[in-house]
Each structure stands twice: as structure tokens, then as C-alpha cells.
Write a protein that holds these residues in place. Structure first.
Motif, mmCIF file in Angstrom:
data_model
loop_
_atom_site.group_PDB
_atom_site.id
_atom_site.type_symbol
_atom_site.label_atom_id
_atom_site.label_comp_id
_atom_site.label_asym_id
_atom_site.label_seq_id
_atom_site.Cartn_x
_atom_site.Cartn_y
_atom_site.Cartn_z
ATOM 1 N N PRO B 70 0.822 -1.214 0.000
ATOM 2 C CA PRO B 70 0.000 0.000 0.000
ATOM 3 C C PRO B 70 0.854 1.262 0.000
ATOM 4 C CG PRO B 70 0.025 -1.021 2.177
ATOM 5 C CD PRO B 70 0.767 -1.949 1.259
ATOM 6 N N LYS B 71 0.168 2.363 -0.235
ATOM 7 C CA LYS B 71 0.848 3.659 -0.265
ATOM 8 C C LYS B 71 1.554 3.924 1.065
ATOM 9 C CE LYS B 71 -0.083 8.481 -1.459
ATOM 10 N NZ LYS B 71 -1.138 9.467 -1.784
ATOM 11 N N GLU B 72 0.892 3.570 2.153
ATOM 12 C CA GLU B 72 1.499 3.718 3.478
ATOM 13 C C GLU B 72 1.602 2.348 4.128
ATOM 14 O OE1 GLU B 72 1.728 7.832 3.001
ATOM 15 O OE2 GLU B 72 2.539 6.591 4.621
ATOM 16 N N GLY B 73 2.707 2.124 4.820
ATOM 17 C CA GLY B 73 2.840 0.871 5.550
ATOM 18 C C GLY B 73 3.627 -0.184 4.790
ATOM 19 N N PRO B 74 3.795 -1.329 5.448
ATOM 20 C CA PRO B 74 4.645 -2.366 4.862
ATOM 21 C C PRO B 74 3.954 -3.120 3.736
ATOM 22 C CG PRO B 74 3.655 -3.168 6.878
ATOM 23 C CD PRO B 74 3.247 -1.721 6.750
ATOM 24 N N SER B 75 4.739 -3.894 3.015
ATOM 25 C CA SER B 75 4.181 -4.839 2.061
ATOM 26 C C SER B 75 3.710 -6.069 2.851
ATOM 27 C CB SER B 75 5.243 -5.240 1.046
ATOM 28 O OG SER B 75 4.741 -6.249 0.190
ATOM 29 N N ILE B 76 2.609 -6.624 2.429
ATOM 30 C CA ILE B 76 2.031 -7.790 3.102
ATOM 31 C C ILE B 76 1.949 -8.953 2.109
ATOM 32 C CG2 ILE B 76 0.037 -8.723 4.339
ATOM 33 C CD1 ILE B 76 1.067 -6.406 5.857
ATOM 34 N N LEU B 77 2.458 -10.096 2.548
ATOM 35 C CA LEU B 77 2.223 -11.345 1.817
ATOM 36 C C LEU B 77 1.220 -12.140 2.647
ATOM 37 C CD1 LEU B 77 3.020 -13.250 -0.564
ATOM 38 C CD2 LEU B 77 4.684 -14.275 0.998
ATOM 39 N N ARG B 78 0.114 -12.473 2.032
ATOM 40 C CA ARG B 78 -0.983 -13.117 2.757
ATOM 41 C C ARG B 78 -1.202 -14.514 2.184
ATOM 42 N NH1 ARG B 78 -7.155 -11.286 2.024
ATOM 43 N NH2 ARG B 78 -8.131 -12.442 3.717
ATOM 44 N N ILE B 79 -1.248 -15.473 3.081
ATOM 45 C CA ILE B 79 -1.515 -16.849 2.673
ATOM 46 C C ILE B 79 -2.765 -17.307 3.415
ATOM 47 C CG2 ILE B 79 -0.583 -19.166 2.370
ATOM 48 C CD1 ILE B 79 2.205 -18.007 3.041
ATOM 49 N N GLN B 80 -3.799 -17.589 2.654
ATOM 50 C CA GLN B 80 -5.053 -18.036 3.259
ATOM 51 C C GLN B 80 -5.082 -19.557 3.338
ATOM 52 O OE1 GLN B 80 -7.466 -15.650 0.325
ATOM 53 N NE2 GLN B 80 -8.604 -15.095 2.165
ATOM 54 N N GLN B 81 -5.778 -20.060 4.352
ATOM 55 C CA GLN B 81 -5.991 -21.506 4.505
ATOM 56 C C GLN B 81 -4.681 -22.273 4.305
ATOM 57 O OE1 GLN B 81 -9.078 -21.917 1.524
ATOM 58 N NE2 GLN B 81 -10.692 -21.718 3.077
ATOM 59 N N VAL B 82 -3.719 -21.972 5.150
ATOM 60 C CA VAL B 82 -2.382 -22.551 4.971
ATOM 61 C C VAL B 82 -2.426 -24.073 5.041
ATOM 62 C CG1 VAL B 82 -1.170 -20.514 5.824
ATOM 63 C CG2 VAL B 82 -1.826 -22.317 7.441
ATOM 64 N N VAL B 83 -1.490 -24.674 4.290
ATOM 65 C CA VAL B 83 -1.310 -26.131 4.294
ATOM 66 C C VAL B 83 0.150 -26.399 4.666
ATOM 67 C CG1 VAL B 83 -3.097 -26.472 2.560
ATOM 68 C CG2 VAL B 83 -0.713 -26.232 1.826
ATOM 69 N N ARG B 84 0.439 -27.670 5.003
ATOM 70 C CA ARG B 84 1.789 -28.017 5.443
ATOM 71 C C ARG B 84 2.838 -27.639 4.393
ATOM 72 N NH1 ARG B 84 0.552 -32.982 8.708
ATOM 73 N NH2 ARG B 84 0.156 -32.064 10.767
ATOM 74 N N GLY B 85 2.488 -27.745 3.141
ATOM 75 C CA GLY B 85 3.431 -27.436 2.061
ATOM 76 C C GLY B 85 3.807 -25.971 1.985
ATOM 77 N N ASP B 86 3.097 -25.116 2.720
ATOM 78 C CA ASP B 86 3.442 -23.695 2.740
ATOM 79 C C ASP B 86 4.587 -23.417 3.709
ATOM 80 O OD1 ASP B 86 -0.080 -22.791 2.604
ATOM 81 O OD2 ASP B 86 1.333 -23.182 0.964
ATOM 82 N N SER B 87 4.935 -24.403 4.528
ATOM 83 C CA SER B 87 6.048 -24.222 5.476
ATOM 84 C C SER B 87 7.318 -23.923 4.689
ATOM 85 C CB SER B 87 6.242 -25.479 6.322
ATOM 86 O OG SER B 87 5.120 -25.714 7.150
ATOM 87 N N ALA B 88 7.908 -22.786 4.970
ATOM 88 C CA ALA B 88 9.073 -22.332 4.208
ATOM 89 C C ALA B 88 9.596 -21.061 4.854
ATOM 90 C CB ALA B 88 8.692 -22.054 2.755
ATOM 91 N N ALA B 89 10.726 -20.606 4.326
ATOM 92 C CA ALA B 89 11.212 -19.280 4.690
ATOM 93 C C ALA B 89 10.820 -18.318 3.589
ATOM 94 C CB ALA B 89 12.727 -19.286 4.864
ATOM 95 N N TYR B 90 10.250 -17.198 3.978
ATOM 96 C CA TYR B 90 9.805 -16.204 3.014
ATOM 97 C C TYR B 90 10.678 -14.963 3.194
ATOM 98 C CZ TYR B 90 5.790 -19.201 2.267
ATOM 99 O OH TYR B 90 4.985 -20.269 1.956
ATOM 100 N N PHE B 91 11.344 -14.591 2.119
ATOM 101 C CA PHE B 91 12.234 -13.439 2.168
ATOM 102 C C PHE B 91 11.667 -12.321 1.308
ATOM 103 C CE2 PHE B 91 15.891 -15.088 4.348
ATOM 104 C CZ PHE B 91 15.800 -16.463 4.159
ATOM 105 N N CYS B 92 11.851 -11.119 1.766
ATOM 106 C CA CYS B 92 11.559 -10.008 0.889
ATOM 107 C C CYS B 92 12.839 -9.219 0.655
ATOM 108 C CB CYS B 92 10.438 -9.120 1.420
ATOM 109 S SG CYS B 92 10.938 -7.864 2.597
ATOM 110 N N ALA B 93 12.857 -8.523 -0.439
ATOM 111 C CA ALA B 93 13.985 -7.667 -0.793
ATOM 112 C C ALA B 93 13.416 -6.358 -1.302
ATOM 113 C CB ALA B 93 14.858 -8.329 -1.850
ATOM 114 N N SER B 94 14.195 -5.310 -1.196
ATOM 115 C CA SER B 94 13.738 -4.022 -1.718
ATOM 116 C C SER B 94 14.830 -3.378 -2.540
ATOM 117 C CB SER B 94 13.292 -3.089 -0.590
ATOM 118 O OG SER B 94 14.400 -2.621 0.171
ATOM 119 N N SER B 95 14.417 -2.502 -3.424
ATOM 120 C CA SER B 95 15.385 -1.737 -4.207
ATOM 121 C C SER B 95 14.844 -0.331 -4.420
ATOM 122 C CB SER B 95 15.681 -2.417 -5.550
ATOM 123 O OG SER B 95 14.542 -2.432 -6.375
ATOM 124 N N PRO B 96 15.745 0.624 -4.565
ATOM 125 C CA PRO B 96 15.297 2.000 -4.771
ATOM 126 C C PRO B 96 14.838 2.196 -6.207
ATOM 127 C CG PRO B 96 17.689 1.907 -4.711
ATOM 128 C CD PRO B 96 17.195 0.517 -4.437
#
Lengths: 109, 115
Positions: B70-96
Motif C-alpha cells: 500500500p501507499k502507506e505501511g509495509p508490504s504484506i504477503l498473505r496466505i489463506q488456509q495454509v497447508v503443510r506445504g506452505d512451510s518455508a522461509a519467506y524473504f523479501c527484498a527491496s530496491s530503490p
């Protein structure tokens, strides 16, 4: 076949040894990163390069664009260098970043 | 200058719950990228966002996953109805905005465990 291949997958070295990790890629690239990931930790970018060679402390990274190959060298290795080293390439089309599966390095005192 | 921040660092969810992962880019950065690292696998691109825009979501699973910046605030990654296969490390990166997408700075990651 992965766009980015690293070798070796696992590497064990004695403290003080010279270490080389290799990366080959098959896509056209705009830049190549070497990343470091400690167990359970985040990712740190060590180098970004698109040609030639870069040096930072005991770390040296080289890239040969014609051969589509890069190497990461660690001189006088130390146990604190133990980590996973990941090669990542930024493609020259779109916004894709392709990652190797990493090289797990263990340096024994 | 604080680096890329992600929270929480560790998240445990039961199957069927929702997971929300937050990424605050470095100051002055307006481009955010999300990556997933499955156990024993390399990092995989998921989505690339600029403020209020999804630029490239070619790596996102078609269902249950969504991302916003959004214009204000952080980026959100949303996972609905999680399953075991979603277990992982999620990384974000940014660039100017002034640099190419490959000049990215990575966050520490969020480790999601689905029980």
C-alpha cells in the motif's frame, strides 16, 4: 535443468584453506549476486557484479560473461565463514531473479 | 539507515489458518520483491511490487496467496488456509526506484511453520 547451477553442493575445509565455489548460468543476465545465508539467518548480499572481478576483504568474486560462469573465492578461510553461499542472477528480460540451490560451506578449526 | 525489516521472524500456524507476513523496505525504496525458500530447495521468485501496484506475480501460486504494497505501511504477503506445504522461509527484498531490479537488499526472512 535449473537456470543457475552451483558446485559443489557441500564443502568442508580446514581453517586457513583457500576455497572456491562455482556458478554457471544459462540465461542472459544483467547482473550476478553472491549471497550468504547463515543457518536460520537472513540473506546478506556479498557481491553484485556484471563483469570482471570484485574483492572485499578475504572474499573475491569473478565473472566471465562469455563462458557464463562466476566463482567466489575465500582466502584464509575461518570457521565464521561457515554458511550457505548462493549464486543469483538477474535476467536481462523481465524482473526475474534466478537462484542456485546454494553451496553449504563448513570450515573446521 | 535500517535495513529491510520483516516480521514476524517466526510464525506458526495450524492448517486452515491465515498467515500474514510483513516487509518494510529500506528507507527510500519503493520496489519490493517476495521470495520463498522451501526446505532443501533454492529461493524462488514470487512477486514484484511497487507502491500500490503489482508488477510481476508470475511466481505466485494461483490460489490462496496474495500480496500488496500500500501507499502507506509495509508490504504484506498473505496466505489463506495454509497447508503443510506452505512451510518455508519467506524473504523479501527491496530496491530503490533509481536502480535496476537486480540491486536488491534482502530482509532476514520469516520462517513459517504449518502444523
Amino acid at each position: 535443468k535449473n537456470e543457475v547451477e552451483q558446485s559443489p553442493q557441500n564443502l568442508t575445509a580446514q581453517e586457513g584453506e583457500f576455497i572456491t565455489i562455482n556458478c554457471s548460468y544459462s540465461v542472459g543476465i544483467s547482473a550476478l549476486h553472491w549471497l550468504q545465508q547463515h543457518p536460520g539467518g537472513g540473506i546478506v548480499s556479498l557481491f553484485m557484479l556484471s563483469s570482471g572481478k570484485k574483492k572485499h576483504g578475504r572474499l573475491i568474486a569473478t565473472i566471465n560473461i562469455q563462458e557464463k560462469h562466476s566463482s567466489l573465492h575465500i582466502t584464509a578461510s575461518h570457521p565464521r565463514d561457515s554458511a550457505v553461499y548462493i549464486c543469483a542472477v538477474g535476467g536481462n528480460t523481465g524482473n526475474q531473479f534466478y537462484f542456485g540451490t546454494g553451496t553449504s560451506l563448513t570450515v573446521i578449526p | 539507515n535500517a535495513g529491510v525489516m520483516q516480521n514476524p521472524r517466526h510464525l506458526v500456524r495450524r492448517r486452515g489458518q491465515e498467515a500474514r507476513l510483513r516487509c518494510s523496505p529500506m528507507k527510500g525504496h519503493s520496489h519490493v520483491y517476495w521470495y520463498r525458500q522451501l526446505p532443501e530447495e533454492g529461493l524462488k521468485f514470487m512477486v514484484y511490487l511497487q507502491k500500490e501496484n503489482i508488477i510481476d506475480e508470475s511466481g505466485m501460486p494461483k490460489e490462496r496467496f496474495s500480496a500488496e504494497f500500500p501507499k502507506e505501511g509495509p508490504s504484506i504477503l498473505r496466505i489463506q488456509q495454509v497447508v503443510r506445504g506452505d512451510s518455508a522461509a519467506y524473504f523479501c527484498a527491496s530496491s530503490p526506484p533509481s536502480l535496476a531490479f537486480y540491486e536488491q537488499y534482502f530482509g532476514p526472512g520469516t520462517r513459517l511453520t504449518v502444523t
